[in-house]
Design a protein around this motif. Structure first.
Motif, PDB file in Angstrom:
ATOM      1  N   TYR A 176     -10.676  47.968   4.939  1.00 15.13           N
ATOM      2  CA  TYR A 176      -9.451  48.127   4.166  1.00 15.13           C
ATOM      3  C   TYR A 176      -9.766  48.560   2.733  1.00 15.13           C
ATOM      4  N   ARG A 199      -5.662  54.844   0.864  1.00 20.28           N
ATOM      5  CA  ARG A 199      -4.443  55.101   1.626  1.00 20.28           C
ATOM      6  C   ARG A 199      -3.719  56.364   1.150  1.00 20.28           C
ATOM      7  N   ARG A 204      -8.447  38.269   7.276  1.00 18.41           N
ATOM      8  CA  ARG A 204      -9.244  39.370   7.796  1.00 18.41           C
ATOM      9  C   ARG A 204     -10.724  39.006   7.766  1.00 18.41           C
ATOM     10  N   THR A 213       1.775  59.629   9.552  1.00 11.43           N
ATOM     11  CA  THR A 213       0.871  58.492   9.386  1.00 11.43           C
ATOM     12  C   THR A 213       0.631  57.862  10.745  1.00 11.43           C
ATOM     13  N   CYS A 264     -10.429  50.355  12.560  1.00 15.09           N
ATOM     14  CA  CYS A 264      -9.713  49.219  11.972  1.00 15.09           C
ATOM     15  C   CYS A 264      -9.057  48.320  13.021  1.00 15.09           C
ATOM     16  N   GLY A 305      -1.368  54.465  12.792  1.00 16.10           N
ATOM     17  CA  GLY A 305      -1.954  53.152  12.574  1.00 16.10           C
ATOM     18  C   GLY A 305      -1.897  52.335  13.850  1.00 16.10           C
ATOM     19  N   PRO A 312      -4.174  49.267   9.015  1.00  7.46           N
ATOM     20  CA  PRO A 312      -3.468  50.008   7.966  1.00  7.46           C
ATOM     21  C   PRO A 312      -3.002  51.367   8.475  1.00  7.46           C
TER      22      PRO A 312
END
Length: 231
Positions: free
Chosen positions: A12, A17, A4, A213, A33, A215, A220
């Motif tokens: 991150y 989270r 990354r 969720t 992200c 993403g 993430p």
């Protein structure tokens, strides 16, 4: 996965989270992200309070996304005669019957969705062990077994997505691309959530929608606060 960048690593590290966010905030974080060199797909994952081992708790369906998926969807249609012309005119990428069965039995799987007219389902049934595990088998409940093949092809091309609950009670659905605007992604996610609520099985007990969720392909997962879905 490649290393990354310092910027993405910082994102991150700063992202808790376990914290839930409003839908708008969550989408903003997902877009922030999504730093890959390609336009990442944004996906929503919904944990449902169902046990798909029981027939009365199976959740499977499709929904038309207001802003489409941003993806070119390759549609295969099993049909014959006039229906074959109808399917081609509607934009189907592949149309056929016995010839398509032979290609698939030979290992060909370069398509994303499958539609069939009822009169050829006996033929398509030969492919159950190939198409079934991949979620590609035409199904009347999804509208993909139909005499109106042209209409279904157009709906799929316009951005309809199909979903099916997994063993763990989770639904996954692609809802657009990272390049989409926040409002576009929000509308698409709400369309999926609203459809899932409408499809709540009679056998589902307790909390039905446990966790949402979102993403991107390389990013993430970001939790959405169900109580703040309106924000």
């Amino acid at each position: 996965m490649p290393a990354r960048s310092k910027r993405l690593q910082a994102i991150y590290n700063s992202l808790d989270r376990s914290v839930s966010h409003s839908l708008t905030e969550a989408i903003g974080l997902v877009k922030q992200c999504a730093t890959a060199k390609f336009d990442e797909t944004v996906e929503v994952a919904v944990n449902l309070g169902v046990d798909p081992r029981h027939a009365d708790q199976m959740v499977r369906g499709a929904v038309a996304l207001p802003h489409g998926t941003g993806k070119v969807v390759r549609v295969l249609v099993f049909c014959k005669g006039d229906k074959a012309n109808e399917a081609r005119d509607a934009g189907a990428d592949f149309v056929g019957a016995d010839d398509m069965v032979e290609k698939i039995q030979g290992g060909w799987l370069d398509f994303d969705r499958v539609v069939a007219s009822p009169d050829v389902m006996g033929l398509v049934g030969k492919l159950g062990k190939i198409l079934g595990p991949r979620g590609l088998m035409p199904n009347p409940k999804l509208g993909t077994v139909t005499m109106d093949v042209g209409k279904m092809v157009k709906e799929i091309k316009a951005g309809q997505v199909a979903f099916r609950v997994e063993k763990a009670g989770i639904i996954h659905a692609g809802v657009g691309k990272a390049s989409f605007g926040v409002d576009q992604l929000s509308d698409n996610i709400r369309a999926v959530i609203d459809q899932l609520i409408r499809m709540k099985p009679s056998g589902a007990k307790g909390v039905y929608m446990k966790k949402v969720t979102i993403g991107s392909s390389m990013g993430p997962g970001v939790r959405v606060d169900m109580q703040r879905m309106q924000a």
